[in-house]
Scaffold this motif. Structure first.
Motif, PDB file in Angstrom:
ATOM      1  N   TYR A  57       0.804  -1.223   0.000  1.00 50.91           N
ATOM      2  CA  TYR A  57       0.000   0.000   0.000  1.00 50.91           C
ATOM      3  C   TYR A  57       0.836   1.271   0.000  1.00 50.91           C
ATOM      4  O   TYR A  57       0.292   2.362  -0.004  1.00 50.91           O
ATOM      5  N   GLY A  58       2.150   1.147   0.077  1.00 56.57           N
ATOM      6  CA  GLY A  58       2.939   2.349   0.342  1.00 56.57           C
ATOM      7  C   GLY A  58       3.923   2.742  -0.727  1.00 56.57           C
ATOM      8  O   GLY A  58       3.742   2.453  -1.911  1.00 56.57           O
ATOM      9  N   CYS A  59       4.970   3.395  -0.278  1.00 59.43           N
ATOM     10  CA  CYS A  59       5.977   3.973  -1.167  1.00 59.43           C
ATOM     11  C   CYS A  59       6.932   2.892  -1.672  1.00 59.43           C
ATOM     12  O   CYS A  59       6.776   1.716  -1.378  1.00 59.43           O
ATOM     13  N   GLN A  60       7.980   3.334  -2.380  1.00 51.09           N
ATOM     14  CA  GLN A  60       8.930   2.362  -2.932  1.00 51.09           C
ATOM     15  C   GLN A  60       9.655   1.555  -1.858  1.00 51.09           C
ATOM     16  O   GLN A  60      10.041   0.428  -2.089  1.00 51.09           O
ATOM     17  N   ASN A  99       0.907  -4.969   3.494  1.00 53.17           N
ATOM     18  CA  ASN A  99       2.007  -4.132   3.953  1.00 53.17           C
ATOM     19  C   ASN A  99       1.520  -2.678   3.879  1.00 53.17           C
ATOM     20  O   ASN A  99       1.441  -2.096   2.802  1.00 53.17           O
ATOM     21  N   THR A 100       1.184  -2.109   5.024  1.00 53.45           N
ATOM     22  CA  THR A 100       0.403  -0.869   5.055  1.00 53.45           C
ATOM     23  C   THR A 100       1.246   0.404   5.039  1.00 53.45           C
ATOM     24  O   THR A 100       2.440   0.382   5.339  1.00 53.45           O
ATOM     25  N   CYS A 101       0.572   1.514   4.732  1.00 49.79           N
ATOM     26  CA  CYS A 101       1.169   2.850   4.705  1.00 49.79           C
ATOM     27  C   CYS A 101       0.267   3.762   5.532  1.00 49.79           C
ATOM     28  O   CYS A 101      -0.937   3.558   5.594  1.00 49.79           O
ATOM     29  N   THR A 102       0.826   4.785   6.137  1.00 49.01           N
ATOM     30  CA  THR A 102      -0.003   5.693   6.931  1.00 49.01           C
ATOM     31  C   THR A 102       0.361   7.162   6.700  1.00 49.01           C
ATOM     32  O   THR A 102       0.066   8.028   7.507  1.00 49.01           O
ATOM     33  N   VAL A 103       0.999   7.432   5.547  1.00 47.94           N
ATOM     34  CA  VAL A 103       1.507   8.785   5.328  1.00 47.94           C
ATOM     35  C   VAL A 103       0.376   9.805   5.213  1.00 47.94           C
ATOM     36  O   VAL A 103       0.511  10.945   5.653  1.00 47.94           O
ATOM     37  N   ARG A 104      -0.758   9.385   4.659  1.00 54.01           N
ATOM     38  CA  ARG A 104      -1.955  10.230   4.611  1.00 54.01           C
ATOM     39  C   ARG A 104      -3.159   9.392   5.035  1.00 54.01           C
ATOM     40  O   ARG A 104      -3.154   8.167   4.880  1.00 54.01           O
ATOM     41  N   ILE A 123       4.531  11.784   9.351  1.00 57.75           N
ATOM     42  CA  ILE A 123       4.491  10.721  10.360  1.00 57.75           C
ATOM     43  C   ILE A 123       5.628   9.711  10.195  1.00 57.75           C
ATOM     44  O   ILE A 123       5.902   8.912  11.093  1.00 57.75           O
ATOM     45  N   VAL A 124       6.304   9.784   9.034  1.00 59.86           N
ATOM     46  CA  VAL A 124       7.313   8.760   8.718  1.00 59.86           C
ATOM     47  C   VAL A 124       8.379   8.582   9.821  1.00 59.86           C
ATOM     48  O   VAL A 124       8.669   7.450  10.215  1.00 59.86           O
ATOM     49  N   PRO A 125       8.954   9.665  10.371  1.00 56.34           N
ATOM     50  CA  PRO A 125       9.976   9.453  11.407  1.00 56.34           C
ATOM     51  C   PRO A 125       9.447   8.693  12.631  1.00 56.34           C
ATOM     52  O   PRO A 125      10.203   8.023  13.318  1.00 56.34           O
ATOM     53  N   TYR A 126       8.145   8.803  12.878  1.00 59.42           N
ATOM     54  CA  TYR A 126       7.559   8.133  14.038  1.00 59.42           C
ATOM     55  C   TYR A 126       7.327   6.645  13.765  1.00 59.42           C
ATOM     56  O   TYR A 126       7.348   5.837  14.672  1.00 59.42           O
ATOM     57  N   VAL A 127       7.049   6.318  12.512  1.00 60.14           N
ATOM     58  CA  VAL A 127       6.713   4.921  12.214  1.00 60.14           C
ATOM     59  C   VAL A 127       7.887   4.152  11.598  1.00 60.14           C
ATOM     60  O   VAL A 127       7.864   2.922  11.536  1.00 60.14           O
ATOM     61  N   ARG A 128       8.907   4.867  11.156  1.00 62.37           N
ATOM     62  CA  ARG A 128      10.065   4.193  10.547  1.00 62.37           C
ATOM     63  C   ARG A 128      11.314   4.307  11.409  1.00 62.37           C
ATOM     64  O   ARG A 128      12.354   3.743  11.074  1.00 62.37           O
ATOM     65  N   GLY A 129      11.217   5.089  12.487  1.00 70.59           N
ATOM     66  CA  GLY A 129      12.345   5.162  13.416  1.00 70.59           C
ATOM     67  C   GLY A 129      13.496   6.014  12.924  1.00 70.59           C
ATOM     68  O   GLY A 129      13.416   6.690  11.907  1.00 70.59           O
ATOM     69  N   GLY A 146      15.866   5.628   0.082  1.00 72.36           N
ATOM     70  CA  GLY A 146      16.007   6.144   1.439  1.00 72.36           C
ATOM     71  C   GLY A 146      15.102   7.352   1.575  1.00 72.36           C
ATOM     72  O   GLY A 146      14.782   7.983   0.567  1.00 72.36           O
ATOM     73  N   GLN A 147      14.677   7.694   2.795  1.00 72.12           N
ATOM     74  CA  GLN A 147      13.817   8.875   2.961  1.00 72.12           C
ATOM     75  C   GLN A 147      14.589  10.153   2.682  1.00 72.12           C
ATOM     76  O   GLN A 147      14.020  11.171   2.338  1.00 72.12           O
ATOM     77  N   ASN A 148      15.895  10.105   2.849  1.00 67.60           N
ATOM     78  CA  ASN A 148      16.724  11.277   2.585  1.00 67.60           C
ATOM     79  C   ASN A 148      18.104  10.788   2.176  1.00 67.60           C
ATOM     80  O   ASN A 148      19.040  10.796   2.970  1.00 67.60           O
TER      81      ASN A 148
END
Ligand code: SAH
Ligand code: SF4
Ligand code: F3S
Length: 495
Positions: free
Chosen positions: A62-65, A97-102, A217-223, A252-254
């Protein structure tokens, strides 16, 4: 403590059938997971004997790459265990495999779960599993415990490497198995993966995010951010190249802050130089680049590279310096535009794409006009535009000045039009050129055509057959249809 396992045996050197599944499980990773894969495999054999066929499994992403790449890891493990992978949810094992960005990412999952619950009533033997970013949220777990008791297995983003072990627990035990970790500093290498494409692959270079953009929310759910060691990344890419992969996407996120937390720090640009040397790899892509960390060193490497694609995804989020500050992005409008200028000067035909959020709390019409101004000045090849979605637990969620829905919708429509106007203009300018295209698939609508991507990420459809899939060929761009082209085969270089 580095949290990293010693480089052990490569996965393909392990013979699961030689593992003693009656012994106690090893404590070391990834050996422990190989042990549980062998245990699951014995379970699958028994299933096959009883039912006359292998159990079937479905992995839904359900999510990003990065999520998609994780799904390939899940699928790889299921495959090794002996499951047959299918594209439908009517299976013995289904994992989301879920996503919660929005918010709408969550809504999709709740909706599908309702359907899955009804299906399971008729097929009580089936197992349903949920993992990924959404599972890192406490309210989600509470809701599942309360109203979705039919779910068998729930785990999060930090312990995905334990999938084989968790699956085994769930197969041999009734009731909901839940295992969520708050964070981890661990990276487990050498687990199997099932790739969606033979010729291209994502490669994680880092996990997590330390940026805490105020809406996200990504930093909270991906650590916390952790980089893989360069030697592990290079080894994976060498293996992929040996397997026929020609294009890789570093994930990578960044990515621009890659390597900062390694024992022996390495920059992203240095990593790229090493990857460039790997024979067989012809195209290198990466995402996502945070503008605040994009170095001159990286621009230089991009300008001189033969393999890095002439495409850069550079999320803007907002064109208003005031809003950017509120978003905690650490750059302003002028800095962003200067960066774009610098990149365009160094790599003249680079395609720029972006992400933009409309309706961040407190966004005024003036702020929005600043965003429109950047879109006009940069003229992106394409842009993902998002309506701001309030994520519980993020600093922006408690801001009071939420923008009314109708105002946001109106701005969103205007932005989309502007984005499309420039995208079409940019694309049109390429008509008539001959470009290298990596052929990805036979066209779904018209079987006489194949579809592929140019280095700048534009899609091209042209007459051809499936023998071209995975090959890089020259295509003449005959006709632009806004976001894609119709073309004509114009020869193939030596592969
Ligand atoms: N790490 C990447 C992207 C992460 S999420 C980056 O920094 O660019 C992908 C995109 O989703 C973001 O770029 C942002 O535009 C969007 N996004 C993230 N949180 C959002 C929210 N709360 N509402 C709307 N869009 C959001
Ligand atoms: Fe979210 Fe910002 Fe991290 Fe991207 S950089 S994942 S937008 S916090
Ligand atoms: Fe979604 Fe998680 Fe990716 S929240 S966007 S799947 S990092």
């Amino acid at each position: 403590m580095t949290g990293r396992e010693k480089p052990g045996k490569m996965y393909n050197e392990i013979d699961l059938d030689k593992i003693d599944i009656n012994a106690a499980p090893p404590t070391e990773e990834p050996l422990r997971q190989y042990y549980f894969m062998a245990k699951c495999r014995a379970w699958v054999k028994e299933f096959e004997q009883e039912n006359g066929q292998r159990p079937i499994a479905h992995v839904q992403n359900y999510g990003c790459q990065m999520n998609a790449r994780d799904s390939e890891k899940l699928a790889g493990i299921l495959e090794v265990i002996g499951y047959e992978l299918v594209d439908t949810e009517e299976a013995d094992f289904v994992i989301y495999n879920t996503c919660t960005v929005r918010e709408n990412a969550n809504n999709k999952v709740w909706g599908r779960l309702g359907y899955l619950g009804a299906y399971k009533k008729k097929h009580p033997q089936m197992k349903i599993a949920l993992c990924g970013c959404m599972m890192q949220e406490e309210e989600v777990i509470e809701k599942l415990k309360k109203s979705y008791r039919f779910v068998d297995l729930v785990f999060g983003t930090h312990n995905i490497y334990k999938f084989a072990e968790l699956l085994y627990t769930s197969l041999v035990q009734d009731g909901m198995v839940i295992d969520i970790w708050k964070d981890t500093d661990r990276i487990v290498e050498d687990l199997p993966m099932e790739r969606k494409y033979n010729f291209k692959s994502g490669v994680n270079i880092m996990f997590g995010c330390n940026n805490f953009c105020s809406y996200c929310i990504v930093p909270y759910v991906r650590g916390r951010e952790r980089s893989r060691r360069p030697q592990d990344i290079l080894r994976e890419i060498e293996r992929l190249a040996a397997d026929g992969v020609v294009e890789i996407m570093l994930l990578g996120q960044n990515v621009n802050s890659y390597g900062k937390n390694l024992e022996e720090p390495v920059t992203f640009a240095e990593l790229l130089l090493e990857i460039e040397k790997i024979e067989g790899i012809r195209r290198i892509r990466f995402m996502t680049s945070h503008p605040k960390d994009l170095s001159d060193e990286l621009i230089e490497v991009m300008a001189n590279s033969r393999k890095i694609c002439n495409h850069l995804h550079l999320p803007l989020q907002s064109g208003s310096s005031r809003i950017l500050k509120e978003m905690n992005r650490h750059y302003d409008k002028e800095q962003y535009l200067l960066l774009v200028e610098k990149i365009r000067r160094a790599v003249p035909d680079i395609a720029l794409t972006t992400d933009i959020i409309v309706g961040f709390p407190g966004e005024t019409e003036e702020d929005f006009q600043e965003t429109m101004d950047v879109v006009r000045k940069v003229g992106y090849e394409s842009a993902f535009t998002f309506i701001y979605s309030k994520r519980t637990g993020t600093p922006a969620a408690i801001k009071e000045e939420q923008v009314p829905e109708d105002v946001v919708k109106d701005r969103f429509d205007r932005l989309l039009k502007e984005v499309q106007r420039h995208a079409t203009e940019r694309a049109n300018a390429l008509t008539g050129r001959v470009e290298e295209v990596l052929v990805e698939e036979v066209n779904e609508q018209d079987e006489s055509l194949v579809s592929g991507r140019m280095g700048n990420n534009f899609m091209v459809h042209f007459p051809g057959n499936e023998e071209l899939i995975g090959k890089i060929v020259n295509v003449k761009l005959k006709e632009c249809r806004g976001f894609y082209f119709y073309g004509e085969f114009a020869g193939q270089e030596e592969q």
